[in-house]
Scaffold this active site. Structure first.
Site, PDB file in Angstrom:
ATOM      1  N   ALA A  17      30.493  41.988  32.530  1.00 45.84           N
ATOM      2  CA  ALA A  17      29.949  41.341  31.329  1.00 45.84           C
ATOM      3  C   ALA A  17      28.471  41.697  31.138  1.00 45.84           C
ATOM      4  O   ALA A  17      28.031  41.968  30.008  1.00 45.84           O
ATOM      5  CB  ALA A  17      30.117  39.827  31.426  1.00 45.84           C
ATOM      6  N   SER A  40      21.973  40.632  41.414  1.00 42.41           N
ATOM      7  CA  SER A  40      21.776  40.555  42.855  1.00 42.41           C
ATOM      8  C   SER A  40      22.923  41.259  43.568  1.00 42.41           C
ATOM      9  O   SER A  40      24.068  40.803  43.520  1.00 42.41           O
ATOM     10  CB  SER A  40      21.729  39.073  43.259  1.00 42.41           C
ATOM     11  OG  SER A  40      21.995  38.949  44.628  1.00 42.41           O
ATOM     12  N   GLU A  50      40.670  45.199  35.589  1.00 44.74           N
ATOM     13  CA  GLU A  50      41.013  46.627  35.581  1.00 44.74           C
ATOM     14  C   GLU A  50      41.926  47.036  34.444  1.00 44.74           C
ATOM     15  O   GLU A  50      42.172  48.209  34.263  1.00 44.74           O
ATOM     16  CB  GLU A  50      41.662  46.994  36.916  1.00 44.74           C
ATOM     17  CG  GLU A  50      40.761  46.653  38.091  1.00 44.74           C
ATOM     18  CD  GLU A  50      41.127  47.350  39.370  1.00 44.74           C
ATOM     19  OE1 GLU A  50      42.323  47.425  39.655  1.00 44.74           O
ATOM     20  OE2 GLU A  50      40.218  47.819  40.065  1.00 44.74           O
ATOM     21  N   LYS A  79      47.001  52.997  29.396  1.00 47.18           N
ATOM     22  CA  LYS A  79      47.858  51.806  29.343  1.00 47.18           C
ATOM     23  C   LYS A  79      48.480  51.710  27.943  1.00 47.18           C
ATOM     24  O   LYS A  79      47.757  51.639  26.947  1.00 47.18           O
ATOM     25  CB  LYS A  79      47.014  50.560  29.642  1.00 47.18           C
ATOM     26  CG  LYS A  79      47.792  49.268  29.485  1.00 47.18           C
ATOM     27  CD  LYS A  79      46.934  48.048  29.797  1.00 47.18           C
ATOM     28  CE  LYS A  79      47.662  46.771  29.422  1.00 47.18           C
ATOM     29  NZ  LYS A  79      46.817  45.585  29.553  1.00 47.18           N
ATOM     30  N   ILE A 347      37.886  41.110  29.422  1.00 49.46           N
ATOM     31  CA  ILE A 347      36.895  42.127  29.042  1.00 49.46           C
ATOM     32  C   ILE A 347      36.808  42.185  27.518  1.00 49.46           C
ATOM     33  O   ILE A 347      35.728  42.314  26.940  1.00 49.46           O
ATOM     34  CB  ILE A 347      37.257  43.492  29.671  1.00 49.46           C
ATOM     35  CG1 ILE A 347      37.039  43.411  31.191  1.00 49.46           C
ATOM     36  CG2 ILE A 347      36.440  44.623  29.066  1.00 49.46           C
ATOM     37  CD1 ILE A 347      37.504  44.625  31.963  1.00 49.46           C
TER      38      ILE A 347
HETATM   39  P1  FAD Z   1      30.849  38.722  37.808  1.00 42.82           P
HETATM   40  O1  FAD Z   1      31.600  39.955  38.073  1.00 42.82           O
HETATM   41  O2  FAD Z   1      31.064  37.566  38.728  1.00 42.82           O
HETATM   42  O3  FAD Z   1      29.307  39.098  37.803  1.00 42.82           O
HETATM   43  C1  FAD Z   1      28.311  38.112  37.955  1.00 42.82           C
HETATM   44  C2  FAD Z   1      26.956  38.767  38.106  1.00 42.82           C
HETATM   45  O4  FAD Z   1      25.974  37.753  38.159  1.00 42.82           O
HETATM   46  C3  FAD Z   1      26.812  39.600  39.369  1.00 42.82           C
HETATM   47  O5  FAD Z   1      26.101  40.784  39.084  1.00 42.82           O
HETATM   48  C4  FAD Z   1      25.978  38.708  40.274  1.00 42.82           C
HETATM   49  O6  FAD Z   1      25.202  39.450  41.181  1.00 42.82           O
HETATM   50  C5  FAD Z   1      25.093  38.016  39.239  1.00 42.82           C
HETATM   51  N1  FAD Z   1      24.536  36.762  39.710  1.00 42.82           N
HETATM   52  C6  FAD Z   1      25.157  35.569  39.909  1.00 42.82           C
HETATM   53  N2  FAD Z   1      24.298  34.655  40.387  1.00 42.82           N
HETATM   54  C7  FAD Z   1      23.084  35.281  40.487  1.00 42.82           C
HETATM   55  C8  FAD Z   1      21.799  34.881  40.936  1.00 42.82           C
HETATM   56  N3  FAD Z   1      21.553  33.664  41.409  1.00 42.82           N
HETATM   57  N4  FAD Z   1      20.810  35.800  40.917  1.00 42.82           N
HETATM   58  C9  FAD Z   1      21.015  37.064  40.450  1.00 42.82           C
HETATM   59  N5  FAD Z   1      22.209  37.499  40.011  1.00 42.82           N
HETATM   60  C10 FAD Z   1      23.234  36.612  40.044  1.00 42.82           C
HETATM   61  N6  FAD Z   1      39.678  41.060  32.878  1.00 42.82           N
HETATM   62  C11 FAD Z   1      40.318  41.978  32.145  1.00 42.82           C
HETATM   63  O7  FAD Z   1      39.914  42.257  31.010  1.00 42.82           O
HETATM   64  N7  FAD Z   1      41.403  42.624  32.649  1.00 42.82           N
HETATM   65  C12 FAD Z   1      41.934  42.322  33.858  1.00 42.82           C
HETATM   66  O8  FAD Z   1      42.897  42.943  34.278  1.00 42.82           O
HETATM   67  C13 FAD Z   1      41.318  41.295  34.618  1.00 42.82           C
HETATM   68  N8  FAD Z   1      41.807  40.901  35.818  1.00 42.82           N
HETATM   69  C14 FAD Z   1      41.226  39.846  36.456  1.00 42.82           C
HETATM   70  C15 FAD Z   1      41.819  39.326  37.635  1.00 42.82           C
HETATM   71  C16 FAD Z   1      41.246  38.216  38.258  1.00 42.82           C
HETATM   72  C17 FAD Z   1      41.914  37.632  39.463  1.00 42.82           C
HETATM   73  C18 FAD Z   1      40.052  37.656  37.778  1.00 42.82           C
HETATM   74  C19 FAD Z   1      39.403  36.497  38.481  1.00 42.82           C
HETATM   75  C20 FAD Z   1      39.455  38.175  36.660  1.00 42.82           C
HETATM   76  C21 FAD Z   1      40.049  39.244  35.977  1.00 42.82           C
HETATM   77  N9  FAD Z   1      39.503  39.736  34.802  1.00 42.82           N
HETATM   78  C22 FAD Z   1      40.153  40.692  34.079  1.00 42.82           C
HETATM   79  C23 FAD Z   1      38.238  39.218  34.325  1.00 42.82           C
HETATM   80  C24 FAD Z   1      37.130  40.198  34.664  1.00 42.82           C
HETATM   81  O9  FAD Z   1      37.117  40.464  36.046  1.00 42.82           O
HETATM   82  C25 FAD Z   1      35.812  39.598  34.251  1.00 42.82           C
HETATM   83  O10 FAD Z   1      35.886  39.201  32.920  1.00 42.82           O
HETATM   84  C26 FAD Z   1      34.747  40.623  34.339  1.00 42.82           C
HETATM   85  O11 FAD Z   1      34.719  41.176  35.603  1.00 42.82           O
HETATM   86  C27 FAD Z   1      33.416  40.016  33.998  1.00 42.82           C
HETATM   87  O12 FAD Z   1      32.895  39.359  35.091  1.00 42.82           O
HETATM   88  P2  FAD Z   1      31.408  38.861  34.940  1.00 42.82           P
HETATM   89  O13 FAD Z   1      30.549  40.034  34.755  1.00 42.82           O
HETATM   90  O14 FAD Z   1      31.390  37.786  33.930  1.00 42.82           O
HETATM   91  O15 FAD Z   1      31.125  38.135  36.332  1.00 42.82           O
END
Ligand code: FAD
Length: 505
Positions: A17, A40, A50, A79, A347
């Site tokens: 994200a 971090s 994925e 896909k 995503i």
């Molecule tokens: P995260 O990947 O958790 O990233 C969080 C970020 O915040 C990291 O960089 C971390 O270092 C940072 N951060 C947190 N706290 C701090 C702090 N205190 N200081 C500094 N940095 C900090 N989506 C799809 O579209 N297709 C799929 O097939 C799919 N499969 C999934 C399967 C599972 C089991 C899960 C749980 C999710 C799935 N998703 C899927 C969702 C997808 O993984 C997420 O939407 C996507 O990875 C976005 O994650 P994010 O960036 O929001 O969070």
């Protein structure tokens, strides 16, 4: 805030994200706004997203990415849809294939004609009229804009990719666009004493990072949106009770299938996502019905190659933030809410939220009317997806385990109840602007899950049986010719986008 527009924007988090936000906003805003990403390495990312849906191609083209480079850089594959195995009854499977089913005839959608023949006793599969489904079953793919000389739409594809490589790819892109990356763990958040607006972040080593506008991409915890602003969360576990997943990669199996597989298990379901270098697998389950140890055992027993890492558990609460944009913070990705990956929507939700944010980008000040509109649209999008996911569980015929019996008996939102009733009556289905999944998606899942309408549209009577036979045979013939000429998915990848075959982007 300044009247001359925002000058700086700070993104908290560098997961999928965070880097999607950095890439898309830097492209849209150009040098007018300085963008900083704080992440971090120590905390890391979820890194399991994925599988995607076709709209991701719009993001790639907005960013100006070359599809072959993108696939090679992320170990990506094609896909064409999702195969649902054992969801309706054990032993039955169907596809939610992307792209249209058939071709409309006159003013009525194609599926009404298919139903007319079915109600007349003809036993033919709806998916014989989906080019994507036929290519998926044949394990084939090529970039095909049309079929039958423009008579039918061609193949509609999305991607499977390695989530960690995707984030790195977007990071390289964003940094080349001028985005600044700050590595460090955020340990403090400063707020304006009167307004409560976020004014800055303090890192573990004492450095501070300021900003006028913050995008919270910090994952499930919602560092700004929840831990700081206490926005609140709508918990949807009553309808979507899954709360855990075990993920593990395994060695690739042949053939390289151009679709995601979702296999229903006794208390959840298992995903299978084939990449170029490995297959991603996971078991999504409800911990009220199965323990993590048992869920892991089921997953490991059902891999089609040797495991390549230790299984990893993730826990989640299905639902959404009460507000996605609160004060000067917008939550994206897991920080904004989460629905299980059954239809690969997370995503995409980041992408559509970014599109909405760009459309409503603040002009120096934070205007309640615009913020409310952003929240209204985003909430609707979440609710429509929620209903679509619930459909997969509710419309099951399975009664072989306590979990499936509970799914079949559960009460569902009125919005979904109304849609299912209308479709069951006469095959009619309407989608709204914020509805991500349109008619072709709904009818495949409804019919695949055994909801077959009792009647069809009266407009289908405008053609005779003989005319309809000819029309349907013509579509089938065009489709089978188109499929015949396609290379296998593996050959397509080898020819165009094998990892290592192209210079690093
Ligand atoms: P995260 O990947 O958790 O990233 C969080 C970020 O915040 C990291 O960089 C971390 O270092 C940072 N951060 C947190 N706290 C701090 C702090 N205190 N200081 C500094 N940095 C900090 N989506 C799809 O579209 N297709 C799929 O097939 C799919 N499969 C999934 C399967 C599972 C089991 C899960 C749980 C999710 C799935 N998703 C899927 C969702 C997808 O993984 C997420 O939407 C996507 O990875 C976005 O994650 P994010 O960036 O929001 O969070």
């Amino acid at each position: 805030m300044t009247d001359g527009g925002l000058k700086s924007l700070t993104i908290v988090g560098g997961g999928t994200a965070g880097w999607m936000s950095a890439a898309m906003l830097s492209r849209a805003l150009g040098p007018t706004v300085a963008i900083t990403v704080v992440e971090s390495d120590e905390i890391g990312t979820v890194g399991v997203g994925e599988a995607t849906i076709p709209a991701i191609k719009l993001l790639n083209s907005f960013l100006g990415l070359d599809e072959n480079d993108f696939l090679a850089a992320t170990n990506g594959t094609i896909k064409l849809g999702i195969e649902f195995v054992d969801w309706h009854t054990v032993g039955q499977s169907y596809l939610h294939a992307f792209g249209p089913v058939g071709r409309p005839l006159g003013m009525a959608s194609f599926h009404h004609y298919w139903m007319r023949r079915r109600l007349a006793g003809r036993d033919e599969s709806l998916w014989d009229y989906s080019l994507n489904a036929l290519a998926a079953r044949a394990g084939k793919f090529d970039r095909l804009q049309t079929a039958g000389g423009g008579y039918l739409e061609g193949l509609v594809h999305a991607y499977h990719f390695d989530a960690a490589l995707y984030a790195q790819y977007l990071r390289r892109y964003s940094e080349a666009q001028g985005v600044r990356r700050v590595e460090g763990r955020i340990v403090g958040v400063d707020q304006h004493p009167q307004t409560g607006f976020v004014t800055g972040l303090t890192l573990q080593d004492g450095r501070t990072v300021g900003g006028e506008f913050f995008i919270d991409c910090s994952g499930f915890r919602g560092l700004l949106i929840e831990e700081t602003l206490h926005t609140g969360y709508d918990d949807w576990r009553g309808w979507l009770p899954m709360d855990s997943a075990i993920a593990v990669p395994c060695a690739s199996a042949t053939p390289l299938t151009p679709f995601t597989r979702s296999t229903a298990r006794d208390a959840g379901w298992q995903w299978r996502i084939p990449l170029q270098h490995r297959t991603g697998n996971g078991h999504v389950f409800c911990s009220d019905y199965i323990s993590a140890a048992e869920a892991t055992e089921v997953l490991m027993r059902n891999l089609d190659g040797a495991p390549l890492a230790e299984p990893r558990q993730l826990k989640f609460t299905t639902g959404k933030r009460k507000r996605f944009w609160n004060k000067n913070v917008v939550a994206m990705g897991l920080a904004s809410g989460f629905m299980e990956p059954l239809e690969s929507t997370s995503i995409h939700l980041v992408q559509s939220a970014l599109g909405r944010l760009i459309a409503l980008f603040p002009n120096g000040d934070f205007n309640a009317v615009e913020i409310d509109e952003y929240n209204r649209q985003t909430a609707l999008e979440y609710e429509y997806i929620r209903d679509f996911l619930i459909l997969h569980y509710k419309a099951t015929s399975r009664e072989d385990t306590p979990f499936w019996r509970a799914c079949k008996a559960m009460d569902i939102p009125d919005t979904l109840k109304a849609r299912m009733a209308l479709f069951a009556q006469s095959g009619r289905l309407f989608s709204q602007d914020e509805d991500l999944f349109k008619e072709a998606s709904w009818i495949q899942v409804l019919i695949g899950q055994g909801v077959v309408p009792a009647a069809t549209h009266p407009l289908t009577r405008v053609v005779t049986d003989a005319q309809l036979d000819e029309y349907m045979a013509n579509i089938r013939q065009i489709m089978s010719r188109a499929i015949e000429g396609l290379p296998s998915h593996a050959d397509f990848i080898a020819r165009h986008c094998a990892t290592g075959s192209r210079p690093a982007a």
